[in-house]
Design a protein around this motif. Structure first.
Motif, PDB file in Angstrom:
ATOM      1  N   GLU A   8       0.818  -1.199   0.000  1.00 21.63           N
ATOM      2  CA  GLU A   8       0.000   0.000   0.000  1.00 21.63           C
ATOM      3  C   GLU A   8       0.857   1.257   0.000  1.00 21.63           C
ATOM      4  N   ARG A   9       2.148   1.098   0.101  1.00 20.04           N
ATOM      5  CA  ARG A   9       3.051   2.229   0.235  1.00 20.04           C
ATOM      6  C   ARG A   9       4.080   2.221  -0.888  1.00 20.04           C
ATOM      7  N   ARG A  10       4.740   3.342  -1.063  1.00 17.85           N
ATOM      8  CA  ARG A  10       5.812   3.417  -2.054  1.00 17.85           C
ATOM      9  C   ARG A  10       6.913   2.429  -1.700  1.00 17.85           C
ATOM     10  N   GLN A  41       7.617   1.929   2.251  1.00 20.61           N
ATOM     11  CA  GLN A  41       7.881   3.057   3.146  1.00 20.61           C
ATOM     12  C   GLN A  41       7.104   2.890   4.453  1.00 20.61           C
ATOM     13  N   GLU A  43       7.299   0.528   6.594  1.00 17.00           N
ATOM     14  CA  GLU A  43       7.001  -0.867   6.918  1.00 17.00           C
ATOM     15  C   GLU A  43       8.199  -1.516   7.613  1.00 17.00           C
ATOM     16  N   ARG A 211       7.932   7.232   8.377  1.00 19.84           N
ATOM     17  CA  ARG A 211       8.217   6.981   6.955  1.00 19.84           C
ATOM     18  C   ARG A 211       9.425   6.073   6.752  1.00 19.84           C
TER      19      ARG A 211
END
Length: 274
Positions: A8-10, A41, A43, A211
């Motif tokens: 779900e993130r970059r 990012q 995680e 982040r």
């Protein structure tokens, strides 16, 4: 645990189709077989597996410290393909490393302030930082790692417990505000009480720097349970299982993962996942 998954993130760092053989491709030992992983990012991804599973080899390849026979590695969308590649250079600037033994990773001649400041001192001109700014950021990093800067800035490694030394190493890893932190068995050399302090330090780091991505290599499922958002289980150089940490630990989908959980839950084990 953080609020989402890497899907779900970059994507911060990714390895696709990685193969590695030691001792020559003909008759050699295959360390990794078509392994693919990605880390998003914010995680925390845990690489889990027994000795010889390929965790360390994969980590070194992702960091550009080990060659691969096949596959690709990218950091922030840039290729990590040798020291001159754009991804490798960016990775060196924007990552922090935490090793298993803090006393081996810290210079015994430097106090905590000097050790934590060093990544900033190296790039001071590039970052436009003077002495006061470097000191301020190093003191804040110590605080973020759960240490009182006034008490610990002047301490040398020999004056610290194992847990305190590892928190100094954590402060050093995060002082330059990295996009990625790689923690290689960061608690395996610590006793139970010290591990709790280091876990709290990681929890604080994640809360204050949401982040930052964390790649953790660990055989300790108790640590993984408290830190990881997602788990990749490696066995004999292959991905046996991957998924959200709570699902993998509570409803393992393969026999090897069940064996790891059973071993961690055995009496006398320090890696309980219960």
């Amino acid at each position: 645990m953080s609020q989402g998954t890497g899907h779900e993130r970059r994507i911060v760092i990714s390895g696709q189709g990685i193969r590695k053989t030691f001792g020559g491709r003909q008759g050699g030992s295959q360390a990794l077989q078509e392994v693919s992983v990605s880390l998003g990012q914010g995680e925390c991804l845990a690489l889990v597996g027994g000795s010889g599973s390929g965790k360390s080899t994969l980590t070194r390849i992702l960091l550009g410290l080990e060659s691969r026979d096949a596959g690709s590695v990218s950091y922030q969308g840039q290729p990590v393909d040798g020291p001159r590649s754009s991804g490798y250079q960016a990775l060196r600037r924007e990552s922090g490393l935490i090793f298993q033994n803090p006393f081996a990773s810290l210079d015994p001649r430097w106090n905590a302030l000097r050790s934590v400041s060093e990544p900033l001192r190296i790039h001071a001109r590039e970052l436009g930082l003077g002495r006061a700014a470097i000191r301020s950021r190093a003191m804040q990093a110590l605080a973020d790692a759960g240490l009182d800067p006034g008490e610990f800035a002047g301490r040398y490694p020999a004056d610290c417990s194992g847990g305190q030394a590892q928190r100094i190493a954590i402060a050093r890893a995060l002082v330059a505000d990295p996009q990625l932190i790689v923690a290689d068995e960061p608690m395996s050399s610590l006793d139970v009480s010290a591990r709790l302090g280091v876990l709290e330090a990681f929890k604080t780091v994640r809360a204050r720097r949401p982040r930052t991505a964390i790649l953790m290599v660990s055989h300790d499922l108790g640590v993984v349970q408290h830190m990881a958002d997602r788990i990749v289980v490696l066995h004999q150089g292959q991905v046996e299982e991957e998924g959200p940490a709570d699902r993998v630990l509570s409803q393992p989908g393969c026999a090897y993962t069940r064996e790891l959980i059973a071993a961690a839950s055995a009496p006398g084990s320090s890696g309980s996942a219960s």
